[in-house]
Structure formats: structure tokens, C-alpha cells
Scaffold this motif. Structure first.
Motif, PDB file in Angstrom:
ATOM      1  N   LYS A   8       0.831  -1.210   0.000  1.00  0.00           N
ATOM      2  CA  LYS A   8       0.000   0.000   0.000  1.00  0.00           C
ATOM      3  C   LYS A   8       0.863   1.256   0.000  1.00  0.00           C
ATOM      4  CE  LYS A   8      -3.969  -1.977   2.385  1.00  0.00           C
ATOM      5  NZ  LYS A   8      -4.764  -1.970   3.627  1.00  0.00           N
ATOM      6  N   LYS A  11       2.348   1.830  -3.404  1.00  0.00           N
ATOM      7  CA  LYS A  11       1.381   2.374  -4.369  1.00  0.00           C
ATOM      8  C   LYS A  11       1.216   3.875  -4.181  1.00  0.00           C
ATOM      9  CE  LYS A  11      -1.234  -1.828  -5.151  1.00  0.00           C
ATOM     10  NZ  LYS A  11      -2.509  -2.540  -4.955  1.00  0.00           N
ATOM     11  N   HIS A  12       1.281   4.331  -2.937  1.00  0.00           N
ATOM     12  CA  HIS A  12       1.128   5.764  -2.675  1.00  0.00           C
ATOM     13  C   HIS A  12       2.429   6.526  -2.914  1.00  0.00           C
ATOM     14  CE1 HIS A  12      -2.938   5.524  -1.233  1.00  0.00           C
ATOM     15  NE2 HIS A  12      -2.621   4.610  -0.328  1.00  0.00           N
ATOM     16  N   PRO A  14       5.542   5.782  -5.146  1.00  0.00           N
ATOM     17  CA  PRO A  14       6.288   4.933  -6.083  1.00  0.00           C
ATOM     18  C   PRO A  14       7.788   5.261  -6.143  1.00  0.00           C
ATOM     19  CG  PRO A  14       4.925   6.490  -7.284  1.00  0.00           C
ATOM     20  CD  PRO A  14       4.555   6.617  -5.838  1.00  0.00           C
TER      21      PRO A  14
END
Length: 83
Positions: A8, A11-12, A14
Motif C-alpha cells: 500500500k 502504491k502511494h 512509487p
């Protein structure tokens, strides 16, 4: 649970992906080098009962170092006694 939290965060953010890649690669290479030292180095003896001094069984032209500068192992002669 921990892996899902890391995924997670990646994803926030990169920009952290190369950091994880290089730190993981460095850790893997260091573990491979330690394994090579433990298995290939003549100073490391795993079987002390049958072969207590494995460095005496090496030929003088046996190259056990990973990298040597200006050393030709094929021209070395035996300069130690047999025990």
C-alpha cells in the motif's frame, strides 16, 4: 499483514521502489558472498574430525581468492612441508 502494508505504501509513494530494489539486492549479494566464504574458503573447516586442517591439502597453484591483482597462480611452487 506486513507485506500488504508495504505494498500500500509503495502504491502511494512509487519513488520508494528503487530504494527497496537496491537494498534488497545489496542484502542478497552480501548473503551470497557470506555463503561463498563459508563454503569455499580454505580457512573454514566444517568437518574437523576427518579433515582438521583443509588448507594443507591445497595445491600452491589453487586460486581461492575472488580477486587478485598481478598474481599468476600457475607459476607458484610448493614451499611448505607435507604433514
Amino acid at each position: 499483514m506486513v507485506i500488504s502494508t508495504v505494498m500500500k505504501q509503495l502504491k502511494h509513494h512509487p519513488a520508494l521502489i528503487p530504494l527497496f530494489f537496491f537494498i534488497g539486492g545489496g542484502a542478497a549479494m552480501s548473503m551470497l558472498y557470506l555463503g561463498r566464504l563459508a563454503l569455499k574458503n580454505p580457512e573454514c573447516s566444517w568437518d574437523r574430525k576427518n579433515n582438521p586442517e583443509p588448507w594443507n591439502n591445497l595445491d600452491p597453484n589453487f586460486q581461492y581468492k575472488m580477486f587478485t591483482v598481478n598474481m599468476d597462480y600457475s607459476k607458484l611452487k610448493k614451499d611448505r612441508p607435507d604433514f
